[in-house]
Write a protein that holds these residues in place. Structure first.
Motif, PDB file in Angstrom:
ATOM      1  N   HIS A  37       0.859  -1.326  -0.114  1.00 34.92           N
ATOM      2  CA  HIS A  37      -0.068   0.039   0.068  1.00 34.92           C
ATOM      3  C   HIS A  37       0.946   1.337   0.075  1.00 34.92           C
ATOM      4  CE1 HIS A  37      -3.937  -2.176   1.680  1.00 34.92           C
ATOM      5  NE2 HIS A  37      -3.680  -2.417   0.334  1.00 34.92           N
ATOM      6  N   PRO A  38       1.652   1.299  -1.061  1.00 40.34           N
ATOM      7  CA  PRO A  38       2.520   2.607  -0.975  1.00 40.34           C
ATOM      8  C   PRO A  38       1.972   3.826  -1.286  1.00 40.34           C
ATOM      9  CG  PRO A  38       2.828   1.510  -3.102  1.00 40.34           C
ATOM     10  CD  PRO A  38       2.032   0.412  -2.171  1.00 40.34           C
ATOM     11  N   LYS A  39       2.258   4.876  -1.124  1.00 43.34           N
ATOM     12  CA  LYS A  39       1.884   6.087  -1.444  1.00 43.34           C
ATOM     13  C   LYS A  39       2.256   6.773  -3.077  1.00 43.34           C
ATOM     14  CE  LYS A  39      -0.338   6.503   2.266  1.00 43.34           C
ATOM     15  NZ  LYS A  39      -1.676   6.127   2.378  1.00 43.34           N
ATOM     16  N   ILE A  40       3.363   6.187  -3.160  1.00 48.05           N
ATOM     17  CA  ILE A  40       4.227   6.444  -4.841  1.00 48.05           C
ATOM     18  C   ILE A  40       4.438   5.087  -5.069  1.00 48.05           C
ATOM     19  CG2 ILE A  40       6.097   7.548  -5.802  1.00 48.05           C
ATOM     20  CD1 ILE A  40       6.451   9.486  -3.428  1.00 48.05           C
ATOM     21  N   LEU A  41       4.427   4.806  -6.525  1.00 46.78           N
ATOM     22  CA  LEU A  41       4.578   3.847  -7.242  1.00 46.78           C
ATOM     23  C   LEU A  41       5.572   4.020  -8.107  1.00 46.78           C
ATOM     24  CD1 LEU A  41       4.174   0.463  -7.069  1.00 46.78           C
ATOM     25  CD2 LEU A  41       2.140   1.205  -8.514  1.00 46.78           C
ATOM     26  N   LEU A  42       6.723   3.415  -8.000  1.00 48.43           N
ATOM     27  CA  LEU A  42       7.865   3.603  -9.295  1.00 48.43           C
ATOM     28  C   LEU A  42       7.726   2.401  -9.946  1.00 48.43           C
ATOM     29  CD1 LEU A  42      10.681   5.099  -7.012  1.00 48.43           C
ATOM     30  CD2 LEU A  42       8.958   6.588  -8.401  1.00 48.43           C
ATOM     31  N   LEU A  43       7.679   2.562 -11.272  1.00 48.21           N
ATOM     32  CA  LEU A  43       7.733   1.402 -12.436  1.00 48.21           C
ATOM     33  C   LEU A  43       8.547   1.587 -13.501  1.00 48.21           C
ATOM     34  CD1 LEU A  43       3.782   1.025 -12.593  1.00 48.21           C
ATOM     35  CD2 LEU A  43       5.305  -0.170 -11.124  1.00 48.21           C
ATOM     36  N   ASP A  44       9.401   0.851 -13.598  1.00 47.96           N
ATOM     37  CA  ASP A  44      10.503   0.843 -14.679  1.00 47.96           C
ATOM     38  C   ASP A  44      10.288   0.020 -15.901  1.00 47.96           C
ATOM     39  OD1 ASP A  44      12.690   1.419 -16.248  1.00 47.96           O
ATOM     40  OD2 ASP A  44      14.233   0.881 -14.597  1.00 47.96           O
ATOM     41  N   GLU A  45       9.897   0.401 -16.921  1.00 50.39           N
ATOM     42  CA  GLU A  45       9.373  -0.327 -18.047  1.00 50.39           C
ATOM     43  C   GLU A  45       8.387  -1.634 -17.566  1.00 50.39           C
ATOM     44  OE1 GLU A  45       9.878   0.555 -21.061  1.00 50.39           O
ATOM     45  OE2 GLU A  45      11.640   1.865 -20.987  1.00 50.39           O
ATOM     46  N   PRO A  46       7.216  -1.187 -16.937  1.00 50.59           N
ATOM     47  CA  PRO A  46       6.649  -2.154 -16.420  1.00 50.59           C
ATOM     48  C   PRO A  46       5.833  -2.931 -17.444  1.00 50.59           C
ATOM     49  CG  PRO A  46       5.275  -0.068 -16.375  1.00 50.59           C
ATOM     50  CD  PRO A  46       6.907   0.139 -16.859  1.00 50.59           C
ATOM     51  N   THR A  47       5.687  -2.740 -18.686  1.00 44.39           N
ATOM     52  CA  THR A  47       5.023  -3.741 -19.754  1.00 44.39           C
ATOM     53  C   THR A  47       6.045  -4.741 -20.223  1.00 44.39           C
ATOM     54  OG1 THR A  47       5.247  -1.852 -21.391  1.00 44.39           O
ATOM     55  CG2 THR A  47       3.368  -1.797 -20.040  1.00 44.39           C
ATOM     56  N   ASN A  48       7.439  -4.539 -19.973  1.00 42.89           N
ATOM     57  CA  ASN A  48       8.370  -5.598 -20.531  1.00 42.89           C
ATOM     58  C   ASN A  48       7.852  -6.877 -20.073  1.00 42.89           C
ATOM     59  OD1 ASN A  48       9.945  -3.786 -21.646  1.00 42.89           O
ATOM     60  ND2 ASN A  48      11.658  -4.087 -20.165  1.00 42.89           N
ATOM     61  N   HIS A  49       7.990  -7.750 -21.104  1.00 44.64           N
ATOM     62  CA  HIS A  49       7.561  -9.159 -20.947  1.00 44.64           C
ATOM     63  C   HIS A  49       6.092  -9.443 -20.645  1.00 44.64           C
ATOM     64  CE1 HIS A  49      11.783 -10.305 -20.647  1.00 44.64           C
ATOM     65  NE2 HIS A  49      11.770  -9.235 -19.767  1.00 44.64           N
ATOM     66  N   LEU A  50       5.126  -8.461 -20.820  1.00 44.19           N
ATOM     67  CA  LEU A  50       3.667  -8.407 -20.477  1.00 44.19           C
ATOM     68  C   LEU A  50       3.092  -8.971 -21.838  1.00 44.19           C
ATOM     69  CD1 LEU A  50       2.702  -5.901 -17.981  1.00 44.19           C
ATOM     70  CD2 LEU A  50       3.406  -8.447 -17.498  1.00 44.19           C
ATOM     71  N   ASP A  51       1.895  -9.801 -21.823  1.00 44.72           N
ATOM     72  CA  ASP A  51       1.041 -10.007 -22.860  1.00 44.72           C
ATOM     73  C   ASP A  51      -0.271  -8.982 -22.716  1.00 44.72           C
ATOM     74  OD1 ASP A  51      -0.852 -11.047 -20.962  1.00 44.72           O
ATOM     75  OD2 ASP A  51      -0.247 -12.990 -21.147  1.00 44.72           O
ATOM     76  N   MET A  52      -0.979  -8.969 -23.755  1.00 45.32           N
ATOM     77  CA  MET A  52      -2.165  -7.841 -23.579  1.00 45.32           C
ATOM     78  C   MET A  52      -2.941  -8.040 -22.485  1.00 45.32           C
ATOM     79  SD  MET A  52      -1.420  -6.341 -26.068  1.00 45.32           S
ATOM     80  CE  MET A  52      -2.687  -5.117 -26.284  1.00 45.32           C
ATOM     81  N   ASP A  53      -3.153  -9.196 -21.824  1.00 44.50           N
ATOM     82  CA  ASP A  53      -4.087  -9.393 -20.661  1.00 44.50           C
ATOM     83  C   ASP A  53      -3.459  -8.671 -19.712  1.00 44.50           C
ATOM     84  OD1 ASP A  53      -6.187 -10.638 -22.086  1.00 44.50           O
ATOM     85  OD2 ASP A  53      -5.961 -12.502 -21.482  1.00 44.50           O
ATOM     86  N   SER A  54      -2.144  -8.833 -19.441  1.00 40.27           N
ATOM     87  CA  SER A  54      -1.481  -8.456 -18.197  1.00 40.27           C
ATOM     88  C   SER A  54      -1.096  -7.015 -18.538  1.00 40.27           C
ATOM     89  CB  SER A  54       0.042  -9.087 -18.393  1.00 40.27           C
ATOM     90  OG  SER A  54      -0.199 -10.575 -18.207  1.00 40.27           O
ATOM     91  N   ILE A  55      -1.001  -6.474 -19.515  1.00 45.93           N
ATOM     92  CA  ILE A  55      -0.923  -4.910 -19.489  1.00 45.93           C
ATOM     93  C   ILE A  55      -2.351  -4.316 -19.511  1.00 45.93           C
ATOM     94  CG2 ILE A  55      -0.944  -3.199 -21.583  1.00 45.93           C
ATOM     95  CD1 ILE A  55       1.327  -4.875 -22.814  1.00 45.93           C
ATOM     96  N   GLU A  56      -3.437  -5.143 -19.657  1.00 42.71           N
ATOM     97  CA  GLU A  56      -4.748  -4.657 -19.237  1.00 42.71           C
ATOM     98  C   GLU A  56      -4.701  -4.538 -17.547  1.00 42.71           C
ATOM     99  OE1 GLU A  56      -8.325  -2.828 -19.406  1.00 42.71           O
ATOM    100  OE2 GLU A  56      -7.056  -3.186 -21.173  1.00 42.71           O
ATOM    101  N   ALA A  57      -4.363  -5.733 -17.105  1.00 40.76           N
ATOM    102  CA  ALA A  57      -4.361  -5.523 -15.597  1.00 40.76           C
ATOM    103  C   ALA A  57      -3.518  -4.669 -14.879  1.00 40.76           C
ATOM    104  CB  ALA A  57      -3.927  -7.081 -15.098  1.00 40.76           C
TER     105      ALA A  57
END
Length: 181
Positions: free
Chosen positions: A100-120
């Motif tokens: 439950h962070p207040k700030i979320l840092l995502l570095d290239e979060p779509t790497n290796h993700l399929d379309m369903d995962s990108i939607e999630a």
């Protein structure tokens, strides 16, 4: 310059559990590491507590909810090394969310993700109640979740107050000296 986190200098900041981080190479986990995906997500919850504390019923529910949010609940008993790169990435995002962070840092979060995962992922970012800072080359993600941009170009960084399509129509990549890298 000085970097402040909640009005505190970085070296004086102590509430690191308020910041969730998913590195670009989150999927480079030793395939022989003997932990299930649920074990990995639980680590995110422990970050909010004492390292040696036991997770209570509420904590376990938060872990479950985070895994369901990222579509990996059905993988809870699988060893992390048995998962695909996209599945491991979603587990790492669930790990960050369950603190439950207040700030979320995502570095290239779509790497290796399929379309369903990108939607999630998109849904999780949209529903996140804090601030999200994303480093990405994904134009789809930029369009769907970003309302302010920092564009890095050869001569430094520029701030743009608006979404990606607004940036493209008002500034663009080649206008005003901004070139794609």
């Amino acid at each position: 310059g000085e970097i402040l986190i909640y009005s505190k200098a970085v070296d004086k900041y102590e509430d690191w559990h308020k910041i969730g981080y998913v590195p670009q190479r989150a999927t480079l986990i030793d395939k022989n590491f003997p932990a299930t995906s649920m074990d990995i997500v639980k680590i995110g919850r422990v970050a909010k507590k004492n390292f040696f504390s036991v997770l209570n019923k509420e904590d376990k529910k938060i872990v479950e909810d985070s895994m369901k949010k990222m579509g990996v609940w059905d993988l809870k008993d699988k060893l992390i090394g048995e998962l695909s790169g996209g599945q491991r990435q979603r587990v790492m995002i669930a790990r960050a969310l369950c603190a439950h962070p207040k700030i979320l840092l995502l570095d290239e979060p779509t790497n290796h993700l399929d379309m369903d995962s990108i939607e999630a992922l998109t849904k999780a970012i949209t529903n996140f109640e804090g601030s999200v800072i994303i480093v990405t080359h994904s134009e789809e993600l930029l369009r769907r979740v970003c309302d302010r941009l920092i564009i890095f170009a050869r001569d430094g960084a520029e701030y743009f107050d608006g979404g990606y399509d607004d940036f493209l129509s008002k500034v663009g990549w080649e206008e005003d000296g901004i070139e794609e890298q």
